[in-house]
Design an enzyme around this catalytic site. Structure first.
Site, PDB file in Angstrom:
ATOM      1  N   LYS A 102       0.810  -1.226   0.000  1.00  0.00           N
ATOM      2  CA  LYS A 102       0.000   0.000   0.000  1.00  0.00           C
ATOM      3  C   LYS A 102       0.844   1.278   0.000  1.00  0.00           C
ATOM      4  O   LYS A 102       0.441   2.289  -0.550  1.00  0.00           O
ATOM      5  CB  LYS A 102      -0.955   0.011   1.193  1.00  0.00           C
ATOM      6  CG  LYS A 102      -2.162  -0.884   0.970  1.00  0.00           C
ATOM      7  CD  LYS A 102      -3.284  -0.567   1.943  1.00  0.00           C
ATOM      8  CE  LYS A 102      -4.526  -1.357   1.608  1.00  0.00           C
ATOM      9  NZ  LYS A 102      -4.367  -2.812   1.899  1.00  0.00           N
ATOM     10  N   GLU A 124     -10.357   7.580   3.681  1.00  0.00           N
ATOM     11  CA  GLU A 124     -11.100   6.759   4.629  1.00  0.00           C
ATOM     12  C   GLU A 124     -10.290   5.498   4.872  1.00  0.00           C
ATOM     13  O   GLU A 124      -9.382   5.173   4.107  1.00  0.00           O
ATOM     14  CB  GLU A 124     -12.467   6.366   4.060  1.00  0.00           C
ATOM     15  CG  GLU A 124     -12.437   5.260   3.004  1.00  0.00           C
ATOM     16  CD  GLU A 124     -11.792   5.671   1.691  1.00  0.00           C
ATOM     17  OE1 GLU A 124     -11.824   6.887   1.378  1.00  0.00           O
ATOM     18  OE2 GLU A 124     -11.230   4.795   1.009  1.00  0.00           O
ATOM     19  N   SER A 389       1.568  -9.712  -1.028  1.00  0.00           N
ATOM     20  CA  SER A 389       1.255  -8.293  -0.901  1.00  0.00           C
ATOM     21  C   SER A 389       1.606  -7.701   0.461  1.00  0.00           C
ATOM     22  O   SER A 389       1.867  -6.508   0.566  1.00  0.00           O
ATOM     23  CB  SER A 389      -0.230  -8.058  -1.209  1.00  0.00           C
ATOM     24  OG  SER A 389      -1.044  -8.901  -0.420  1.00  0.00           O
TER      25      SER A 389
HETATM   26  C1  LIG Z   1      -5.192  -3.841   1.437  1.00  0.00           C
HETATM   27  C2  LIG Z   1      -4.483  -5.088   1.155  1.00  0.00           C
HETATM   28  C3  LIG Z   1      -4.832  -5.916   0.064  1.00  0.00           C
HETATM   29  C4  LIG Z   1      -5.997  -5.645  -0.833  1.00  0.00           C
HETATM   30  O1  LIG Z   1      -5.910  -4.499  -1.598  1.00  0.00           O
HETATM   31  P1  LIG Z   1      -5.684  -4.511  -3.172  1.00  0.00           P
HETATM   32  O2  LIG Z   1      -5.984  -3.131  -3.570  1.00  0.00           O
HETATM   33  O3  LIG Z   1      -6.620  -5.514  -3.774  1.00  0.00           O
HETATM   34  O4  LIG Z   1      -4.286  -4.894  -3.412  1.00  0.00           O
HETATM   35  C5  LIG Z   1      -4.068  -7.057  -0.160  1.00  0.00           C
HETATM   36  N1  LIG Z   1      -3.029  -7.388   0.641  1.00  0.00           N
HETATM   37  C6  LIG Z   1      -2.673  -6.625   1.695  1.00  0.00           C
HETATM   38  C7  LIG Z   1      -1.525  -7.059   2.526  1.00  0.00           C
HETATM   39  C8  LIG Z   1      -3.383  -5.455   1.998  1.00  0.00           C
HETATM   40  O5  LIG Z   1      -3.024  -4.710   3.047  1.00  0.00           O
END
Ligand SMILES: *Cc1c(COP(=O)(O)O)cnc(C)c1O
Length: 408
Positions: A102, A124, A389
């Protein structure tokens, strides 16, 4: 490479078009007042993203503050355990500063705010992950930061509320309605209409009105660009397949961007939660229909009144009733395949990756890990690159309470 009418050789110069459309998806469906504010951001973005100074500053920040490039790890033990014919790899966004992908777009959005001469960023947050990432970026740039959050979420996500406050952000409690994410979005948009001269709104994924789906994709594309180069350097070839989880779709859009023009199978994974019944999952691309919400046209899950349906996933970062318009487009033209993974498969993957590789993944990312493992079992050779992610530290308390710690 061409898929139907879409030529991926020069895809990024045509998608989105000047109205923010990816085919019929996307666009900018907002009040006249906000349209002026969006037009200002669009214009600024188109000129600033060409500026050498902006690009050089963003590169420096990524290297010196975020710790980029993040590595790719060969998941050798996990690959062996699955039979050894297919090799699994992970792109380590869990090692990006603050523990997830993020920050990639939050740093970009906050730098844009600085270049536009704005004093404040607003957003938000639901589970608090986007709020923490934006508060981090705001602290780095010395910008004020207002994060709108429902009372219910403030109670549930106390550690993230504390993090935002320590980072200097102002957490604005939203008490209306169910006092969760939807009300927080409404309140943040209302605040933005009042204050847009001094601030910019920073969306947390490839969602919302144009130019956000494009901007957030572009800022996240660093993930795919790095991954493609690193993977080729490590193995001498492209991966057979790449996999990412899809909530709004930003980490997926980032990884996919690097491989759209390659002979690589691409999979976006949505949360099937407890099952296929409406309300038990958040697999909007798989079970949804076309509709407009939060300023853009995409595929969404609707209730009987056509309003955004209640959704559920064990991963709070994935429980959104729609997905980014570009994902709806990629699904429609058949460039990306969207599939689902349920809670049980997710938690199993969470433990497997932790124990076999020494990486505790976020529950969101565990959806992609589960699918990567499943996919590997259906292939007789090749490699799968999974986007990790984020890290799972934020999920510890929840997992321990709900699933316990497995015996050795
Ligand atoms: C917020 C988040 C997501 C989901 O958000 P996307 O916009 O779909 O990438 C996925 N993995 C993690 C670790 C997150 O914090």
């Amino acid at each position: 490479m061409k898929v139907g009418q879409v030529d991926f050789n020069d895809y990024f110069s045509h998608y989105p078009d000047k109205d923010g459309l990816f085919g019929k998806f996307g666009g900018c469906y907002i009040s006249e007042e906000l349209k002026a504010a969006m037009a200002e951001i669009t214009e600024a973005y188109y000129s600033i993203c060409q500026s050498r100074k902006f690009i050089a500053e963003l590169r420096r920040i990524r290297k010196e503050f975020q710790g980029r490039p993040t590595p790719i790890t060969h998941l050798e033990r996990l690959s062996d355990a699955l039979g050894g014919k297919v090799q699994l790899y992970a792109k380590r966004e869990d090692l990006n500063h603050s523990g997830a992908h993020k920050l990639n777009h939050c740093m970009g959005e906050a730098l844009l705010a600085k270049y536009m001469g704005k004093k404040k960023v607003i957003a938000e947050t639901g589970a608090g992950q986007h709020g923490v990432a934006l508060a981090t970026a705001a602290a780095y740039f010395g910008l004020e930061c207002d994060i709108y959050m429902g009372s219910v979420d403030i109670k549930k996500q106390a550690p993230n509320v504390a993090r935002m406050k320590i980072l200097g952000a102002n957490v604005v409690e939203v008490k209306e309605g169910l006092a969760t994410l939807k009300e927080a979005v409404d309140a943040a948009f209302a605040a933005y209409s009042r204050e847009y001269k001094d601030c910019i709104y920073c969306i947390g994924s490839v969602l919302g009105p144009h130019p956000f789906p494009m901007m957030v994709r572009d800022f996240q594309s660093v993930v795919g660009i790095e991954a493609r180069e690193q993977f080729i350097e490590m193995t001498g070839h492209l991966p057979s397949a790449i996999v990412a989880c899809v909530g709004g779709g930003s980490n997926a859009a980032g990884l996919f961007s690097g491989f759209l023009n390659d002979p690589v199978d691409i999979y976006g994974i949505e949360p099937l939660g407890r099952g296929e019944k409406l309300g038990d999952h958040a697999a909007s691309l798989k079970y949804g229909t076309e509709g407009i919400m939060h300023g853009f046209n995409s595929i969404m899950l609707k209730d009987e009144n056509g309003e955004p349906a209640p959704v559920y996933s064990v991963a709070s970062g994935l429980d959104y009733p729609s997905s980014g318009p570009e994902h709806a487009f990629w699904q429609e033209i058949g460039r990306v395949k969207y599939d689902v993974i349920n809670d049980e498969e997710t938690i199993d993957a969470f433990y497997r990756l932790s124990r076999m590789e020494g990486i505790i993944p976020a529950i969101e990312s565990s959806h992609a890990v589960a699918y990567g493992m499943k996919l590997a079992k259906t292939m007789d050779h090749g490699s799968v690159l999974i986007n990790l992610s984020g890290r799972g530290d934020k999920d510890m308390d929840f997992v321990i309470e709900k699933y316990g710690i497995p015996e050795n």
